[in-house]
Design an enzyme around this catalytic site. Sequence first.
Site, PDB file in Angstrom:
ATOM      1  N   CYS A   2       1.152  -1.170  -0.154  1.00  0.00           N
ATOM      2  CA  CYS A   2       0.142   0.096   0.136  1.00  0.00           C
ATOM      3  C   CYS A   2       1.084   1.727   0.018  1.00  0.00           C
ATOM      4  CB  CYS A   2      -1.033   0.587   1.548  1.00  0.00           C
ATOM      5  SG  CYS A   2      -2.152  -1.445   1.238  1.00  0.00           S
ATOM      6  N   ARG A  27       5.271   0.779  -5.857  1.00  0.00           N
ATOM      7  CA  ARG A  27       5.707  -0.428  -5.123  1.00  0.00           C
ATOM      8  C   ARG A  27       4.439  -1.541  -5.167  1.00  0.00           C
ATOM      9  NH1 ARG A  27       6.636   2.442  -0.400  1.00  0.00           N
ATOM     10  NH2 ARG A  27       5.302   1.418   1.317  1.00  0.00           N
ATOM     11  N   TRP A  75      -3.035  -3.077  -1.693  1.00  0.00           N
ATOM     12  CA  TRP A  75      -3.120  -4.127  -1.661  1.00  0.00           C
ATOM     13  C   TRP A  75      -3.124  -4.681  -0.854  1.00  0.00           C
ATOM     14  CZ3 TRP A  75       0.522  -8.106   0.026  1.00  0.00           C
ATOM     15  CH2 TRP A  75       0.280  -8.753  -0.710  1.00  0.00           C
ATOM     16  N   ASN A 101      -1.865   1.662   5.858  1.00  0.00           N
ATOM     17  CA  ASN A 101      -0.729   0.454   5.380  1.00  0.00           C
ATOM     18  C   ASN A 101      -0.293  -0.296   6.656  1.00  0.00           C
ATOM     19  OD1 ASN A 101       0.897  -0.616   3.808  1.00  0.00           O
ATOM     20  ND2 ASN A 101       2.863   0.494   4.119  1.00  0.00           N
ATOM     21  N   GLY A 102      -0.148  -1.337   6.019  1.00  0.00           N
ATOM     22  CA  GLY A 102      -0.016  -2.563   7.598  1.00  0.00           C
ATOM     23  C   GLY A 102      -1.457  -3.736   7.911  1.00  0.00           C
ATOM     24  N   GLU A 484      18.697 -16.293  -8.405  1.00  0.00           N
ATOM     25  CA  GLU A 484      17.878 -14.761  -9.097  1.00  0.00           C
ATOM     26  C   GLU A 484      17.738 -14.935 -10.401  1.00  0.00           C
ATOM     27  OE1 GLU A 484      17.250 -12.386  -7.346  1.00  0.00           O
ATOM     28  OE2 GLU A 484      17.494 -11.181  -9.194  1.00  0.00           O
ATOM     29  N   LYS A 488      14.115 -13.951 -11.704  1.00  0.00           N
ATOM     30  CA  LYS A 488      13.766 -12.703 -12.210  1.00  0.00           C
ATOM     31  C   LYS A 488      12.983 -12.978 -13.810  1.00  0.00           C
ATOM     32  CE  LYS A 488      14.886 -10.238 -11.185  1.00  0.00           C
ATOM     33  NZ  LYS A 488      15.224  -9.557  -9.471  1.00  0.00           N
ATOM     34  N   GLU A 491       9.209 -14.187 -12.478  1.00  0.00           N
ATOM     35  CA  GLU A 491       8.037 -12.185 -11.412  1.00  0.00           C
ATOM     36  C   GLU A 491       7.559 -11.398 -12.668  1.00  0.00           C
ATOM     37  OE1 GLU A 491      10.261  -9.994  -8.639  1.00  0.00           O
ATOM     38  OE2 GLU A 491      12.030 -10.339  -9.740  1.00  0.00           O
ATOM     39  N   HIS A 507      17.576 -36.293  -9.296  1.00  0.00           N
ATOM     40  CA  HIS A 507      17.200 -36.980  -7.581  1.00  0.00           C
ATOM     41  C   HIS A 507      15.475 -36.705  -7.760  1.00  0.00           C
ATOM     42  CE1 HIS A 507      20.519 -37.684  -6.501  1.00  0.00           C
ATOM     43  NE2 HIS A 507      21.429 -36.969  -6.634  1.00  0.00           N
ATOM     44  N   LYS A 606       7.073  -3.934  -4.230  1.00  0.00           N
ATOM     45  CA  LYS A 606       7.956  -3.170  -4.388  1.00  0.00           C
ATOM     46  C   LYS A 606       8.542  -3.181  -2.797  1.00  0.00           C
ATOM     47  CE  LYS A 606      11.993  -1.782  -6.066  1.00  0.00           C
ATOM     48  NZ  LYS A 606      12.496  -2.969  -6.215  1.00  0.00           N
TER      49      LYS A 606
END
Length: 611
Positions: A2, A27, A75, A101-102, A484, A488, A491, A507, A606
Amino acid sequence: MCGIVGFTGKDNALPILLKGLYSLEYRGYDSAGIAAFTKDGLTVVKSRGRIANLEDKIHAEGGITACCGIGHTRWATHGEPSDRNSHPHLGGKGKVAVVHNGIIENYLELRSQLEKHGYVFQSETDTETVAHLVDYLHTGKHEELAMTVLKAIGMLRGSYALGVVSMDDTSEIVAARRDNPLVIGLGDGENMIASDITAIISRTRKYIILDDGEVAIVRPDSVTVMNSFGDIVEKQPQEVNWDLSAAEKGGYEHFMIKEIMEQPQAVSNTIHPRIKDGKVVFEDEGLTDERLANAHHIHIIGCGSALHAGMVGRSIIEKLSRVRCTAWVASEFRYENPIIEPDDLCIVISQSGETADTLAAMRQAKQAGAYTAAIVNVVSSTIAREADGVLYLWAGPEIAVATTKAYSAQLGALYLFAVKLASVRGTITAAQEKTYCDALYAVPKQIEKMLETKGQMQYLATRYANRSSVFYLGRTLDYAAAMEASLKLKEVSYVHSEAYAAGELKHGTISLIEHGTLVVALATQPELYEKTISNIREVASRGAEVILIAGDGFEGDTSCCNYVLHLPKIPPELSASLSIVPLQLLAYYIAVERSCDVDKPRNLAKSVTVE
Ligand code: F6R
């Protein structure tokens, strides 16, 4: 996650709030809304989806003219993304509006008490509880809104950054925070609140940071901050030290490609000032020789890409200094009851410096007696302020949700740390330190070279964008880099991908390899070239198409690979800084080929400020 923005002044708040909201888009969000004091009273407009939808709705409803208002990008955490669940939420009969926000952990408890007092809830959110609670505590009392907010937050459990307005004073915004960022922009005859600096920088470069437990009264010509006892607190204003252009696309189609291309500068900002006369020099980072000499066990903590950088760092730290080092997923560290001793050193990695799990893990480590050193990009962020020592990346603002330049700068910071530690512990000689430092100093130039693979990666993207599954393989350092590279891709392009330790695939997971599966293999560690090429043959003989990123001097038989890229000469310990660059480009171009929302991938935020 948010985003909050608020404005009070003389100009029309609407374009300022909308601009602020657009700058917070990065964000991550799924709905947006605005509340402002118009001639008709407290006007609220909210909309699911993009800010453009909100803008259209505002205009369809006749526009908004007001000198004070608050805005929000949501969000979703409590309740689906919808107009109803979007913020701002109104309290009582619409006298109070709140953006948040939270997460309020005891919202159900408070909600049922407020319902008993006749409050009717319109949404499923935890935030609406705060709006009604403020209204309940404020109604009929002749007290300042800020005093009511202070009482209300005393009743909340959880985390919050809050912006509250009330019809009692239509030029005032009250702000409060706990474990979620909030800055106050100080203008000339106008002031703002915001989740981060990007939302205020077009109006002012001067700001203060609200600390946990504080409440601010923001009016056009004054800002007053109180602590949790209601006492006035003097805050030291700070100046933004980067330009607005750094947070704009500057001719690039997306922030992600702009930030990929900015990596030489970002990495140089992290590395160059800390290398002097062939040595790593730490000055204000709080990493003294004595502390490094006595570190018993090093714990590296982070989430997502920051964790992946930490995994590369872990490998190099142990290799160069032989000090025991563990890389931790921050959200696991919190609940694993890890063994922390007073001589342990915790390296906490976070671009934003606000990630809830990383922050909580750091606090836990600190409480257990470890020394905490944070590798952070955002100056004065919560993690930076609470850590015992800070190594700033100075990589500049990162706007694309998928990190690129901050990740590369984090690698740079970890290399510096590994070399310094090894030098202090005497596990490398002065000559070796100089060799590493020279090589590290050259990394930004070499990244520049890697960026020249742009055209090739764009071509490979056209060829492989339609694959439904991609595997990334590597051993040791290359495995960490593969993690990484895989993140990338998935996402930003929504292509399923997995990173595997090259020797582990057989395996079980090798059963997923079929004709046309794309495998990206990394082989940059000379002692493992042969092992990795055998693993490549295993997948190629089962129909996989292979892209190989090979270290300089790789001489194995690559006839089973469809494309091979050789890295320039670099000490193998530092190869992760180079191997990631073409793979970031590949992920970017595949996402573009697939028409994905590259800078704001679905469901992602973000700055992840909730647990
Ligand atoms: C991936 C990405 C995330 C972040 C993670 C931690 O591209 O950006 O995985 O690395 O959310 O964020 P910070 O570094 O802000 O703590």
